[in-house]
Design a protein around this motif. Structure first.
Motif, mmCIF file in Angstrom:
data_model
loop_
_atom_site.group_PDB
_atom_site.id
_atom_site.type_symbol
_atom_site.label_atom_id
_atom_site.label_comp_id
_atom_site.label_asym_id
_atom_site.label_seq_id
_atom_site.Cartn_x
_atom_site.Cartn_y
_atom_site.Cartn_z
ATOM 1 N N LEU A 128 6.653 -25.546 -0.046
ATOM 2 C CA LEU A 128 5.670 -25.208 -1.079
ATOM 3 C C LEU A 128 6.315 -24.384 -2.194
ATOM 4 C CD1 LEU A 128 2.696 -24.174 1.240
ATOM 5 C CD2 LEU A 128 3.075 -26.386 0.130
ATOM 6 N N HIS A 129 7.582 -24.009 -2.013
ATOM 7 C CA HIS A 129 8.298 -23.160 -2.962
ATOM 8 C C HIS A 129 8.494 -23.879 -4.306
ATOM 9 C CE1 HIS A 129 10.898 -19.918 -4.132
ATOM 10 N NE2 HIS A 129 11.882 -20.758 -4.391
ATOM 11 N N GLU A 130 8.111 -23.231 -5.387
ATOM 12 C CA GLU A 130 8.272 -23.755 -6.750
ATOM 13 C C GLU A 130 7.621 -25.131 -6.947
ATOM 14 O OE1 GLU A 130 12.103 -23.094 -8.698
ATOM 15 O OE2 GLU A 130 12.723 -21.920 -6.944
ATOM 16 N N LEU A 131 6.625 -25.430 -6.149
ATOM 17 C CA LEU A 131 5.923 -26.711 -6.219
ATOM 18 C C LEU A 131 5.090 -26.783 -7.500
ATOM 19 C CD1 LEU A 131 5.167 -29.330 -4.651
ATOM 20 C CD2 LEU A 131 3.265 -28.026 -3.677
ATOM 21 N N GLU A 132 5.238 -27.875 -8.242
ATOM 22 C CA GLU A 132 4.476 -28.041 -9.479
ATOM 23 C C GLU A 132 4.005 -29.486 -9.622
ATOM 24 O OE1 GLU A 132 6.774 -26.864 -12.886
ATOM 25 O OE2 GLU A 132 7.229 -24.897 -12.042
ATOM 26 N N VAL A 133 2.800 -29.659 -10.136
ATOM 27 C CA VAL A 133 2.270 -30.957 -10.550
ATOM 28 C C VAL A 133 1.615 -30.705 -11.899
ATOM 29 C CG1 VAL A 133 0.651 -32.827 -10.076
ATOM 30 C CG2 VAL A 133 1.849 -31.705 -8.175
ATOM 31 N N GLU A 134 2.184 -31.284 -12.963
ATOM 32 C CA GLU A 134 1.700 -30.976 -14.309
ATOM 33 C C GLU A 134 1.646 -32.232 -15.168
ATOM 34 O OE1 GLU A 134 3.672 -26.532 -14.681
ATOM 35 O OE2 GLU A 134 4.566 -28.184 -15.777
ATOM 36 N N GLN A 135 0.770 -32.159 -16.157
ATOM 37 C CA GLN A 135 0.714 -33.192 -17.192
ATOM 38 C C GLN A 135 1.079 -32.505 -18.498
ATOM 39 O OE1 GLN A 135 -3.141 -35.033 -17.777
ATOM 40 N NE2 GLN A 135 -2.202 -36.862 -18.611
ATOM 41 N N ASP A 136 2.055 -33.060 -19.238
ATOM 42 C CA ASP A 136 2.474 -32.404 -20.471
ATOM 43 C C ASP A 136 1.595 -32.827 -21.646
ATOM 44 O OD1 ASP A 136 3.425 -34.834 -21.476
ATOM 45 O OD2 ASP A 136 5.513 -34.415 -20.992
ATOM 46 N N GLU A 137 1.917 -32.299 -22.820
ATOM 47 C CA GLU A 137 1.099 -32.544 -24.012
ATOM 48 C C GLU A 137 1.112 -34.010 -24.454
ATOM 49 O OE1 GLU A 137 5.219 -31.526 -24.945
ATOM 50 O OE2 GLU A 137 3.727 -30.384 -23.855
ATOM 51 N N THR A 138 2.108 -34.794 -23.999
ATOM 52 C CA THR A 138 2.168 -36.213 -24.350
ATOM 53 C C THR A 138 1.404 -37.087 -23.359
ATOM 54 O OG1 THR A 138 4.180 -36.690 -23.084
ATOM 55 C CG2 THR A 138 4.479 -35.866 -25.340
ATOM 56 N N GLY A 139 0.923 -36.474 -22.264
ATOM 57 C CA GLY A 139 0.189 -37.216 -21.253
ATOM 58 C C GLY A 139 1.039 -37.620 -20.059
ATOM 59 N N ARG A 140 2.378 -37.412 -20.159
ATOM 60 C CA ARG A 140 3.257 -37.735 -19.026
ATOM 61 C C ARG A 140 3.087 -36.719 -17.905
ATOM 62 N NH1 ARG A 140 8.816 -40.356 -19.648
ATOM 63 N NH2 ARG A 140 9.041 -39.079 -17.818
ATOM 64 N N PHE A 141 3.311 -37.185 -16.685
ATOM 65 C CA PHE A 141 3.222 -36.303 -15.527
ATOM 66 C C PHE A 141 4.620 -35.946 -15.056
ATOM 67 C CE2 PHE A 141 -0.851 -38.322 -15.613
ATOM 68 C CZ PHE A 141 -1.722 -37.328 -15.194
ATOM 69 N N ARG A 142 4.736 -34.738 -14.522
ATOM 70 C CA ARG A 142 5.986 -34.313 -13.882
ATOM 71 C C ARG A 142 5.633 -33.492 -12.660
ATOM 72 N NH1 ARG A 142 6.937 -30.957 -18.954
ATOM 73 N NH2 ARG A 142 5.921 -29.029 -18.426
ATOM 74 N N VAL A 143 6.411 -33.702 -11.624
ATOM 75 C CA VAL A 143 6.226 -32.954 -10.381
ATOM 76 C C VAL A 143 7.562 -32.336 -10.012
ATOM 77 C CG1 VAL A 143 4.365 -34.488 -9.628
ATOM 78 C CG2 VAL A 143 6.692 -34.936 -8.858
ATOM 79 N N GLN A 144 7.501 -31.119 -9.500
ATOM 80 C CA GLN A 144 8.722 -30.419 -9.080
ATOM 81 C C GLN A 144 8.608 -30.078 -7.606
ATOM 82 O OE1 GLN A 144 10.779 -27.296 -11.532
ATOM 83 N NE2 GLN A 144 9.893 -25.993 -9.930
ATOM 84 N N VAL A 145 9.690 -30.319 -6.879
ATOM 85 C CA VAL A 145 9.678 -30.138 -5.425
ATOM 86 C C VAL A 145 10.995 -29.505 -4.981
ATOM 87 C CG1 VAL A 145 9.541 -31.336 -3.195
ATOM 88 C CG2 VAL A 145 8.230 -32.196 -5.150
ATOM 89 N N VAL A 146 10.910 -28.592 -4.015
ATOM 90 C CA VAL A 146 12.080 -28.060 -3.324
ATOM 91 C C VAL A 146 11.987 -28.525 -1.882
ATOM 92 C CG1 VAL A 146 13.295 -25.989 -2.542
ATOM 93 C CG2 VAL A 146 12.260 -26.047 -4.831
ATOM 94 N N VAL A 147 13.084 -29.103 -1.384
ATOM 95 C CA VAL A 147 13.115 -29.529 0.013
ATOM 96 C C VAL A 147 14.132 -28.689 0.766
ATOM 97 C CG1 VAL A 147 12.276 -31.881 -0.378
ATOM 98 C CG2 VAL A 147 14.733 -31.430 -0.496
ATOM 99 N N ASP A 148 13.795 -28.357 1.988
ATOM 100 C CA ASP A 148 14.651 -27.568 2.868
ATOM 101 C C ASP A 148 15.756 -28.476 3.404
ATOM 102 O OD1 ASP A 148 15.707 -25.687 4.596
ATOM 103 O OD2 ASP A 148 14.045 -25.817 6.026
ATOM 104 N N THR A 149 17.009 -28.081 3.116
ATOM 105 C CA THR A 149 18.145 -28.909 3.575
ATOM 106 C C THR A 149 19.001 -28.144 4.558
ATOM 107 O OG1 THR A 149 19.496 -28.204 1.694
ATOM 108 C CG2 THR A 149 18.273 -30.251 1.474
#
Length: 149
Positions: A128-149
């Motif tokens: 759950l660390h630094e987890l993000e789900v966002e839509q930018d001003e252009t309408g594109r989506f971006r998600v950020q994920v950290v995985v435990d390695t």
């Protein structure tokens, strides 16, 4: 791996101890698909895999961030239990429900063959660390994920 990009689908980001990536999409479904692709490319180069197996995934989660964690965790579970390296992802629909969000999709890949597949990194879990789900001003989506390695 840091800074590596895949045709605008995802980008690996700097992280001290684990693996971190940002995935992109014109739709939320596409961003989640590309997050699945990034997850497996943390472990192995999937560019030459020929998909021969499919698994259907249906999930319900309390919010959109947890849906992303549940999606990637389910893919990781299927990888470990069914021994399939997934390289293609098709999410039919992500929608808001009375209980949160639901996802219906299909992951396709190839059975693990250790004589041909060389793994770079083991992914233990989606965090759950630094987890993000966002839509930018252009309408594109971006998600950020950290995985435990």
């Amino acid at each position: 791996m840091t800074g590596e990009k895949s045709e605008g689908k995802y980008e690996f980001l700097e992280h001290i101890a684990d693996a971190k990536f940002m995935a992109f999409g014109l739709t939320l479904e596409e961003a989640f698909e590309n997050a699945g692709l990034a997850l497996f490319n943390v472990m192995i180069d999937t560019s030459s895999l020929k998909a021969s197996e499919e698994r259907r995934v249906e999930l319900i989660s309390s919010d959109i961030k947890m849906l992303l964690v549940d999606w990637l965790s389910e893919l990781l579970y299927l990888f470990e239990v069914d021994e399939i390296i997934f390289s293609e992802f098709r999410i039919e629909k992500i929608e808001r429900t009375g209980e949160g969000f639901s996802l219906k999709g299909i992951a396709s890949g190839a059975p693990i063959d250790l004589s041909h597949h060389k793994f770079d990194t083991e992914v233990k879990a989606v965090t759950l660390h630094e987890l993000e789900v966002e839509q930018d001003e252009t309408g594109r989506f971006r998600v950020q994920v950290v995985v435990d390695t």
